[in-house]
Design an enzyme around this catalytic site. Sequence first.
Site, PDB file in Angstrom:
ATOM      1  N   HIS A 215     -15.936  10.156   1.390  1.00 35.96           N
ATOM      2  CA  HIS A 215     -16.985  10.540   0.166  1.00 35.96           C
ATOM      3  C   HIS A 215     -18.246  10.681   0.684  1.00 35.96           C
ATOM      4  CE1 HIS A 215     -14.025   7.349  -1.708  1.00 35.96           C
ATOM      5  NE2 HIS A 215     -14.369   8.152  -2.833  1.00 35.96           N
TER       6      HIS A 215
ATOM      7  N   ASP B 225     -19.588   7.665   1.934  1.00 36.05           N
ATOM      8  CA  ASP B 225     -19.105   6.833   3.020  1.00 36.05           C
ATOM      9  C   ASP B 225     -19.817   7.047   4.424  1.00 36.05           C
ATOM     10  OD1 ASP B 225     -17.246   5.907   1.089  1.00 36.05           O
ATOM     11  OD2 ASP B 225     -15.709   7.460   1.887  1.00 36.05           O
TER      12      ASP B 225
ATOM     13  N   MET C 177     -10.151  16.655   4.100  1.00 31.53           N
ATOM     14  CA  MET C 177     -10.479  16.491   2.769  1.00 31.53           C
ATOM     15  C   MET C 177     -11.692  15.604   2.891  1.00 31.53           C
ATOM     16  SD  MET C 177     -10.521  13.790   0.514  1.00 31.53           S
ATOM     17  CE  MET C 177      -9.306  12.699   0.194  1.00 31.53           C
TER      18      MET C 177
ATOM     19  N   GLU D 137      -7.677  13.968  -9.069  1.00 32.96           N
ATOM     20  CA  GLU D 137      -6.794  12.807  -9.337  1.00 32.96           C
ATOM     21  C   GLU D 137      -6.700  11.874 -10.256  1.00 32.96           C
ATOM     22  OE1 GLU D 137      -8.117  10.509  -5.709  1.00 32.96           O
ATOM     23  OE2 GLU D 137      -7.067   8.673  -6.420  1.00 32.96           O
TER      24      GLU D 137
ATOM     25  N   LYS E 207      -6.218   8.809 -13.080  1.00 30.84           N
ATOM     26  CA  LYS E 207      -6.059   7.333 -12.816  1.00 30.84           C
ATOM     27  C   LYS E 207      -6.269   6.993 -14.432  1.00 30.84           C
ATOM     28  CE  LYS E 207      -7.682   3.081 -10.406  1.00 30.84           C
ATOM     29  NZ  LYS E 207      -8.771   2.486  -9.539  1.00 30.84           N
TER      30      LYS E 207
ATOM     31  N   GLU F  33      -1.785   9.868  -7.078  1.00 30.77           N
ATOM     32  CA  GLU F  33      -1.886   8.258  -6.323  1.00 30.77           C
ATOM     33  C   GLU F  33      -0.834   7.524  -6.747  1.00 30.77           C
ATOM     34  OE1 GLU F  33      -5.376   6.628  -4.982  1.00 30.77           O
ATOM     35  OE2 GLU F  33      -4.822   4.612  -5.624  1.00 30.77           O
TER      36      GLU F  33
ATOM     37  N   HIS G 231      -1.996   4.838  -9.047  1.00 26.17           N
ATOM     38  CA  HIS G 231      -2.097   5.306 -10.375  1.00 26.17           C
ATOM     39  C   HIS G 231      -1.297   5.405 -11.634  1.00 26.17           C
ATOM     40  CE1 HIS G 231      -6.351   6.492  -8.315  1.00 26.17           C
ATOM     41  NE2 HIS G 231      -6.156   5.417  -7.983  1.00 26.17           N
TER      42      HIS G 231
ATOM     43  N   ASP H   7      -2.283  10.601  -2.321  1.00 27.39           N
ATOM     44  CA  ASP H   7      -2.621   9.386  -2.220  1.00 27.39           C
ATOM     45  C   ASP H   7      -1.624   8.527  -2.014  1.00 27.39           C
ATOM     46  OD1 ASP H   7      -5.168  10.311  -1.752  1.00 27.39           O
ATOM     47  OD2 ASP H   7      -6.362   9.177  -3.501  1.00 27.39           O
TER      48      ASP H   7
ATOM     49  N   ASP I 294      -6.047  -2.892  -9.954  1.00 26.81           N
ATOM     50  CA  ASP I 294      -5.847  -1.695  -8.866  1.00 26.81           C
ATOM     51  C   ASP I 294      -5.787  -2.425  -7.651  1.00 26.81           C
ATOM     52  OD1 ASP I 294      -6.107   0.259  -7.231  1.00 26.81           O
ATOM     53  OD2 ASP I 294      -8.144   0.854  -7.881  1.00 26.81           O
TER      54      ASP I 294
ATOM     55  N   ASP J  90      -4.310  -1.365  -4.569  1.00 27.06           N
ATOM     56  CA  ASP J  90      -4.444  -0.529  -3.023  1.00 27.06           C
ATOM     57  C   ASP J  90      -3.794  -1.220  -2.012  1.00 27.06           C
ATOM     58  OD1 ASP J  90      -5.966   1.571  -4.276  1.00 27.06           O
ATOM     59  OD2 ASP J  90      -7.767   0.556  -4.046  1.00 27.06           O
TER      60      ASP J  90
ATOM     61  N   ASP K  54      -4.417   5.774   0.865  1.00 29.21           N
ATOM     62  CA  ASP K  54      -5.909   5.504  -0.132  1.00 29.21           C
ATOM     63  C   ASP K  54      -5.492   4.135  -0.209  1.00 29.21           C
ATOM     64  OD1 ASP K  54      -7.866   5.076  -1.357  1.00 29.21           O
ATOM     65  OD2 ASP K  54      -7.566   6.444  -2.994  1.00 29.21           O
TER      66      ASP K  54
HETATM   67  C1  GCO Z   1      -9.509   4.614  -6.550  1.00 30.31           C
HETATM   68  C2  GCO Z   1      -9.322   5.977  -6.169  1.00 30.31           C
HETATM   69  C3  GCO Z   1     -10.153   6.387  -5.124  1.00 30.31           C
HETATM   70  C4  GCO Z   1     -10.212   7.796  -5.062  1.00 30.31           C
HETATM   71  C5  GCO Z   1     -11.343   8.474  -3.950  1.00 30.31           C
HETATM   72  C6  GCO Z   1     -11.144   9.609  -3.734  1.00 30.31           C
HETATM   73  O1  GCO Z   1      -8.599   3.899  -7.264  1.00 30.31           O
HETATM   74  O2  GCO Z   1     -10.485   4.086  -6.297  1.00 30.31           O
HETATM   75  O3  GCO Z   1      -7.866   5.868  -5.974  1.00 30.31           O
HETATM   76  O4  GCO Z   1      -9.946   5.790  -3.913  1.00 30.31           O
HETATM   77  O5  GCO Z   1      -9.132   8.439  -4.222  1.00 30.31           O
HETATM   78  O6  GCO Z   1     -12.471   8.075  -4.589  1.00 30.31           O
HETATM   79  O7  GCO Z   1     -11.965  10.764  -4.610  1.00 30.31           O
HETATM   80 MN    MN Z   2      -6.972   7.594  -4.680  1.00 26.26          MN
HETATM   81 MN    MN Z   3      -6.737   4.322  -6.476  1.00 27.52          MN
HETATM   82 MN    MN Z   4      -8.552   1.821  -5.670  1.00 21.48          MN
END
Ligand code: GCO
Ligand code: MN
Ligand code: MN
Ligand code: MN
Length: 386
Positions: free
Chosen positions: A53, A56, A87, A180, A182, A216, A219, A244, A254, A256, A286
């Site tokens: 990002h 970041d 990306m 993306e 979610k 993802e 998601h 992702d 969430d 991850d 991700d």
């Molecule tokens: C999340 C998302 C993010 C996006 C990222 C890319 O759940 O926070 O997956 O990680 O993928 O912001 O734009």
């Molecule tokens: Mn993501």
């Molecule tokens: Mn995510």
């Molecule tokens: Mn996340």
Amino acid sequence: KFIPKKEDRFTFGLWTVGNPGRDPFGLPVREGFSPVEAVHMLAELGAYGVNFHDNDLVPIDATPAERDRIVSEFRRALEETGLKVPMATVSLFTDPIFKDGGFTSNDPRVRAYAIQKTMQAMDLGKEFGAETFVLWGGREGSEVDAGKDAVEATKRYREAINFLCEYSISQNYGYKFALEAKPNEPRADIYMPTTGAMLGLISTLDHPELVGVNPEVAHERMAGLNFYHAVAQALDAGKLFHIDLNDQKMGRFDQDLRFGSDGIKEAFFLVKLLEDYNYQGMLHFDAHALRTEDRQGVIEFAKGNMKTYLILKEKVKQFNEDKEIQALLQEIQGKKLDLPGFDFKFSADSLKALKGYEIDRAAVGAEGINYERLDQLTIEILLGVR
Ligand code: GCO
Ligand code: MN
Ligand code: MN
Ligand code: MN
């Protein structure tokens, strides 16, 4: 064996290995890898690239001089290691100004800033050769539907993406955008909550050819949906521009999680889909290390994602070469229809043939399909006993 190589196209977000283990209930537990540290660590492990990002890499309040210094240090690390930036993306969720969304905010001042900030993130990504631009609308949603007209929100979303496509064209950036979806988190409800919903939005854009999806694992699974099916639809539409990878238990916050750490069977079918259909895009993780981990744990986490993918890739090969499985599949998928003239496409001949079709309904309905055996063999492959 199972050592990642550049050709495997594994990438990580700076925000993933940079994650310090903060959560809504607790403080950071470790120092995340800084951008330059992340580049060196990931290169050593055999990754292909890093994604980021805008913020970041460059803090939102950095002065131009700070920006230049950060960019040049980061560039040096990339040159030293050969790591790529395939990306780039934009944070339209961290700063308080985005608390009610960016592109879909009711406030035109915020919407204009969100588009401006995204253009700057596109500029930054291009400085490092990024080819894909991910748009994740984490704050594009609501808790109070009385406050925002969801039809208007959809229009504003479209308007913003149209603007950004034109910007990319005007600058000769050649970006492919990947949307993306979610379903929730950080908003109670996020607009366009599934990959399928994003595919629907894309078909209404001015430049649908420039826009695809970035599905993802977590998601789709948070929503209780089958990720493999979502990715299959995106592939069929020619819209799988990015992916992702991570893992998630259904119905949880969430998480991850490390790729393949929870839903191993679904992960297997995902890898099978990507490999069988020769997906050539990046395999982006991700996810982040558990909050129990220190920096060594983050390295274990990063390695684990890639290793599990490579193991599953080998399992896919084994599945595809397994004589018993292939014979079963032949039996299940290789049925013949004896109906001359009919080919499932509508035509006068096809119609005529179909009208005359006679099936032994009871007999076909009584045939066993043998999925139990097939599924058991799949499990035996996954458990390593075949
Ligand atoms: C999340 C998302 C993010 C996006 C990222 C890319 O759940 O926070 O997956 O990680 O993928 O912001 O734009
Ligand atoms: Mn993501
Ligand atoms: Mn995510
Ligand atoms: Mn996340």
